[in-house]
Design an enzyme around this catalytic site. Structure first.
Site, PDB file in Angstrom:
ATOM      1  N   GLY A   9     -12.538   5.556   9.535  1.00  0.00           N
ATOM      2  CA  GLY A   9     -11.144   5.771   9.889  1.00  0.00           C
ATOM      3  C   GLY A   9     -10.830   7.234   9.677  1.00  0.00           C
TER       4      GLY A   9
ATOM      5  CG  ASN B 230      -1.929   1.119   1.218  1.00  0.00           C
ATOM      6  OD1 ASN B 230      -1.875   2.026   0.390  1.00  0.00           O
ATOM      7  ND2 ASN B 230      -2.865   1.068   2.146  1.00  0.00           N
TER       8      ASN B 230
ATOM      9  NE  ARG C  27      -6.396   1.437  -0.426  1.00  0.00           N
ATOM     10  CZ  ARG C  27      -6.386   2.661   0.071  1.00  0.00           C
ATOM     11  NH1 ARG C  27      -5.266   3.205   0.497  1.00  0.00           N
ATOM     12  NH2 ARG C  27      -7.502   3.349   0.144  1.00  0.00           N
TER      13      ARG C  27
ATOM     14  CD  GLU D 188      -8.845  -1.436   3.487  1.00  0.00           C
ATOM     15  OE1 GLU D 188      -9.096  -0.863   2.404  1.00  0.00           O
ATOM     16  OE2 GLU D 188      -8.457  -0.836   4.515  1.00  0.00           O
TER      17      GLU D 188
ATOM     18  CG  HIS E 241     -12.669   3.361   2.268  1.00  0.00           C
ATOM     19  ND1 HIS E 241     -13.329   4.389   2.929  1.00  0.00           N
ATOM     20  CD2 HIS E 241     -11.358   3.696   2.267  1.00  0.00           C
ATOM     21  CE1 HIS E 241     -12.446   5.300   3.310  1.00  0.00           C
ATOM     22  NE2 HIS E 241     -11.244   4.890   2.926  1.00  0.00           N
TER      23      HIS E 241
END
Length: 407
Positions: free
Chosen positions: A218, A18, A99, A392, A188
């Protein structure tokens, strides 16, 4: 454990990356078992005071010093893996899972990394200028460092790709929208998909029979209405700016505010963009975006923090109400992500006074801290209120493994 044993542990695993603007998070995950073999974070990339921390086999290794770019950051991560006994280049990795924030209209499923895919992600950077370019930095860097390991891109927008047209369409000139690819994309999505499935597992229910409201809260925050395992609405839009009040993002505003500020202030479009994305939300209202700090400020009687909290809850309740109407019947309301999993006051206040709609939070269950999925509604609550930790990285690892297996 021997070095050979550690290297063997990585066989069949997926390295999940990420990439942020000045940071890089990673996990080495077994997609079948969900076991996290190693994880790490590189911060302040591009500075002389960068830092890397790597955790593996109960051991933490650190590096402090200059890291020029994402290629150096990943090279340093691979060095830390090697110090811990795992040579990723020869460890039998299945894949590297990336991601990627924005897949536009082009990507509705995970895809193998290729030159064409890289070019398309780059072309979509106008839709996610803060995210896609840095996502690409991680993709190109690890491709050079581990050229024999297939890469897979998993898109935040993919879960919402097939939103109903009424939910995905903005009421603007349709030709302008078509020319510039303007629609609600949602974000998301990997988290919303994972959590909606995990909540069904927790309830012992078939996902196709459930109607859920998922609240990913978040620093970035989004909501979705999920019917039968597929989303029918979501709060984020063309970009991650729309929707709920977030740590530094405004969420929904009157769009005329942008034109008004341009006319009456010395702010240009870039200034306004920066304010709405990086200087608004909770930070804009009270100067802080860490929810733990805001909670302490509220307890100390700080009026700005109290107003920020009240605005946050007000917007959250509006979306919950809207999605209750969208769904018609709600079986579960699910809280996830940093704030959703760890702020009982948010869960309590977001659902306060909804008993007549079959929603009742158990005050004692709500304040119990746990990393496990749990029910926080009362025994007689018609709607299950759940806290389900998101994962995730595991979701990306499993999608990457599936793509490679089917290639």
């Amino acid at each position: 454990m021997t070095d050979a044993g550690l290297a063997g542990d990585a066989a069949g695993a997926v390295l999940v990356l990420n990439s942020g603007s000045s940071s890089l998070k990673y996990q080495l995950v077994h997609p079948d078992s969900g076991e996290v073999i190693a994880s790490g974070l590189v911060e302040r990339i591009g500075s002389e005071t960068a830092a890397a921390e790597h955790e593996q086999n109960g051991d933490t290794r650190r590096f402090d010093g200059a890291i020029a770019d994402h290629h150096e950051a990943l090279a340093k991560a691979l060095d830390l893996f090697a110090e811990a006994g795992t040579d990723l280049a020869s460890s039998g990795l299945q894949a590297v899972g990336h991601r990627v924030v924005h897949g536009g209209q082009e990507f509705s499923e995970p895809v193998l990394v290729s030159d064409e895919v890289i070019e398309t992600i780059d072309a979509l950077s106008g839709l996610a200028p803060l995210h896609n370019p840095v996502n690409l930095m991680g993709i190109t860097a690890i491709r050079a460092l581990l050229p024999d390991v297939p890469g897979v891109c998993v898109f935040d927008t993919a879960f919402f790709h097939h939103l109903p047209a009424a939910a995905a369409t903005y009421a603007i000139d349709r030709d302008v929208a078509a020319e510039h690819h303007i629609r609600r994309y949602g974000f998301h999505g990997t988290s919303h998909e994972y959590v909606s499935g995990a909540s069904a597992d927790f309830l012992g229910a078939d996902p196709t029979d459930l109607q859920q409201i998922i609240l990913h809260l978040g620093n970035g925050a989004s909501a979705s209405a999920v019917r039968g395992g597929r989303p029918i609405d979501t709060s984020m839009g063309l970009t991650p700016l729309e929707g709920l009040v977030m740590g530094t993002r405004s969420g929904d505003i009157d769009p005329a505010i942008v034109m008004y500020l341009r006319r009456v202030s010395d702010m240009d479009i870039d200034d306004i963009d920066h304010m709405l994305n990086s200087g608004s939300g909770l930070k804009g209202l009270c100067g802080e975006n860490d929810f733990r700090t805001i909670t302490s400020m509220v307890a100390d009687g700080d009026e700005a923090a109290q107003l920020a909290y009240d605005v946050y809850i007000h917007r959250l309740r509006r979306y919950i109400g809207a999605y209750m109407v969208d769904l018609g019947r709600v079986d579960a309301i699910v809280f996830t992500a940093g704030v959703g999993e760890n702020a009982p006051t948010v869960r309590r206040d977001a659902l306060a006074g909804l008993e007549r709609y079959g929603i009742a939070v158990d005050d004692e269950a709500n304040v119990v801290r746990s990393r496990a999925a749990r029910r926080i509604s009362t025994a007689d609550s018609e709607v299950a209120v759940l806290v389900v930790p998101t994962n995730e990285e595991l979701a990306i690892a499993r999608k990457a493994a599936a793509v490679v297996a089917g290639a």
